[in-house]
Design a protein around this motif. Structure first.
Motif, short mmCIF file in Angstrom:
data_model
loop_
_atom_site.label_atom_id
_atom_site.label_comp_id
_atom_site.label_asym_id
_atom_site.label_seq_id
_atom_site.Cartn_x
_atom_site.Cartn_y
_atom_site.Cartn_z
N VAL A 34 -20.29 20.56 -13.68
CA VAL A 34 -18.97 20.01 -14.03
C VAL A 34 -18.69 18.68 -13.34
CG1 VAL A 34 -18.02 22.29 -14.52
CG2 VAL A 34 -17.71 21.31 -12.23
N HIS A 35 -19.70 18.17 -12.62
CA HIS A 35 -19.59 16.87 -11.95
C HIS A 35 -18.46 16.84 -10.92
CE1 HIS A 35 -22.48 15.64 -14.93
NE2 HIS A 35 -21.66 16.01 -15.89
N ALA A 36 -18.50 17.83 -10.03
CA ALA A 36 -17.52 17.91 -8.95
C ALA A 36 -18.26 18.30 -7.67
CB ALA A 36 -16.45 18.95 -9.27
N SER A 37 -17.60 18.14 -6.55
CA SER A 37 -18.20 18.59 -5.30
C SER A 37 -18.11 20.12 -5.23
CB SER A 37 -17.48 17.97 -4.10
OG SER A 37 -16.18 18.51 -3.97
N ALA A 38 -18.99 20.72 -4.44
CA ALA A 38 -18.98 22.18 -4.29
C ALA A 38 -17.66 22.70 -3.73
CB ALA A 38 -20.16 22.63 -3.43
N PRO A 39 -17.07 22.05 -2.70
CA PRO A 39 -15.78 22.54 -2.20
C PRO A 39 -14.67 22.44 -3.26
CG PRO A 39 -16.82 21.15 -0.55
CD PRO A 39 -17.64 21.02 -1.79
N THR A 40 -14.67 21.36 -4.03
CA THR A 40 -13.66 21.21 -5.08
C THR A 40 -13.84 22.29 -6.14
OG1 THR A 40 -13.46 18.84 -4.73
CG2 THR A 40 -12.78 19.68 -6.88
N SER A 41 -15.07 22.54 -6.53
CA SER A 41 -15.35 23.58 -7.53
C SER A 41 -14.88 24.93 -7.04
CB SER A 41 -16.86 23.60 -7.81
OG SER A 41 -17.19 24.69 -8.63
N LEU A 42 -15.22 25.27 -5.80
CA LEU A 42 -14.82 26.55 -5.23
C LEU A 42 -13.30 26.69 -5.17
CD1 LEU A 42 -15.75 29.21 -3.97
CD2 LEU A 42 -15.78 28.05 -1.75
N ARG A 43 -12.62 25.64 -4.75
CA ARG A 43 -11.16 25.64 -4.69
C ARG A 43 -10.56 25.85 -6.07
NH1 ARG A 43 -11.30 21.61 -1.30
NH2 ARG A 43 -11.09 20.01 -2.89
N ARG A 44 -11.11 25.17 -7.07
CA ARG A 44 -10.58 25.30 -8.44
C ARG A 44 -10.80 26.71 -8.99
NH1 ARG A 44 -8.99 20.74 -11.51
NH2 ARG A 44 -8.70 19.03 -10.05
N VAL A 45 -11.97 27.27 -8.76
CA VAL A 45 -12.24 28.63 -9.26
C VAL A 45 -11.29 29.62 -8.60
CG1 VAL A 45 -13.94 30.51 -9.32
CG2 VAL A 45 -14.63 28.17 -9.92
N ARG A 46 -11.08 29.48 -7.31
CA ARG A 46 -10.13 30.37 -6.61
C ARG A 46 -8.73 30.22 -7.19
NH1 ARG A 46 -12.28 29.50 -0.47
NH2 ARG A 46 -13.94 31.05 -0.58
N ARG A 47 -8.30 28.98 -7.44
CA ARG A 47 -6.97 28.73 -8.00
C ARG A 47 -6.84 29.35 -9.40
NH1 ARG A 47 -6.58 23.88 -10.44
NH2 ARG A 47 -4.78 23.80 -11.74
N LEU A 48 -7.87 29.18 -10.22
CA LEU A 48 -7.85 29.75 -11.57
C LEU A 48 -7.85 31.28 -11.53
CD1 LEU A 48 -10.39 27.25 -13.16
CD2 LEU A 48 -7.95 27.43 -13.74
N THR A 49 -8.51 31.84 -10.55
CA THR A 49 -8.53 33.29 -10.38
C THR A 49 -7.18 33.80 -9.90
OG1 THR A 49 -10.91 33.24 -9.93
CG2 THR A 49 -9.70 35.22 -9.25
N GLU A 50 -6.63 33.14 -8.90
CA GLU A 50 -5.32 33.55 -8.36
C GLU A 50 -4.22 33.41 -9.41
OE1 GLU A 50 -4.93 31.16 -4.85
OE2 GLU A 50 -6.42 32.34 -3.75
N ALA A 51 -4.34 32.43 -10.30
CA ALA A 51 -3.36 32.24 -11.36
C ALA A 51 -3.54 33.25 -12.50
CB ALA A 51 -3.44 30.82 -11.91
N GLY A 52 -4.63 34.01 -12.47
CA GLY A 52 -4.86 35.01 -13.51
C GLY A 52 -5.54 34.47 -14.74
N ILE A 53 -5.92 33.20 -14.74
CA ILE A 53 -6.64 32.65 -15.89
C ILE A 53 -8.04 33.24 -15.95
CG2 ILE A 53 -7.58 30.53 -16.90
CD1 ILE A 53 -5.02 29.14 -15.76
N ILE A 54 -8.70 33.30 -14.81
CA ILE A 54 -9.96 34.05 -14.71
C ILE A 54 -9.56 35.45 -14.26
CG2 ILE A 54 -12.17 34.30 -13.52
CD1 ILE A 54 -12.15 31.25 -13.10
N GLN A 55 -9.69 36.40 -15.16
CA GLN A 55 -9.29 37.77 -14.83
C GLN A 55 -10.36 38.50 -14.05
OE1 GLN A 55 -8.12 39.66 -18.49
NE2 GLN A 55 -6.11 38.70 -18.45
#
Length: 162
Positions: A34-55
């Motif tokens: 996705v052309h992002a840094s690993a920390p940014t990717s991890l932060r985004r996945v956590r945010r998407l999970t916490e928001a319930g978008i990734i169930q």
């Protein structure tokens, strides 16, 4: 799941797109794709999970190879459709491991179920256990899949705005 919706930017959509294709990617591999840094990717996945978008993230298994080759699409009509009885049926039916999906629908039957069983005797046992022993079930119609032309878990994502 959190009820507050979050704004999805292009990076979020790229992450979701990649995870829908292969959720087993390491964070490093995902970040690279996705052309992002690993920390940014991890932060985004956590945010998407916490928001319930990734169930949740799961492995999709081949039912036929596991001896569950018969797919039944089942219509259920209840005798009484008050909220309490609808909820009671849902609670009962969602306990059945062979039931893969359960939808309340309208108009027509009250529920559409997707079941994955070994064979017709296994379906008969499921039908007896899950439907005929329930006093509020008025009608059951089952359709059996003879061929699956498409099975997709991937959702279309909003178009990416520049």
């Amino acid at each position: 799941m959190n009820d507050s919706s979050i704004a999805l930017d292009d990076l979020d959509l790229r992450i979701l797109d990649q995870l829908q294709q292969d959720s087993s990617l390491t964070n490093e591999a995902l970040a690279e794709r996705v052309h992002a840094s690993a920390p940014t990717s991890l932060r985004r996945v956590r945010r998407l999970t916490e928001a319930g978008i990734i169930q949740r993230q799961v492995a999709l298994l081949d039912a036929a190879q596991l001896g569950r080759g018969l797919t039944a699409v089942i219509e259920i009509t209840l005798d009484r459709q008050d909220a309490e009885r609808m909820q009671a049926f849902e609670q009962h039916i969602t306990q059945e491991s062979a039931i893969q999906q359960c939808y309340r629908v309208s108009p027509g039957p009250d529920f559409i179920l997707i079941a994955q069983v070994m064979d017709m005797p296994a379906y008969h046992a499921l039908a007896h256990r899950a439907f005929t022993t329930q006093a509020n079930v008025r009608n059951v119609r089952a359709f059996f899949s003879i061929h699956c032309a498409k099975f997709e878990t991937r959702l279309p994502l909003p178009s990416r705005q520049a």
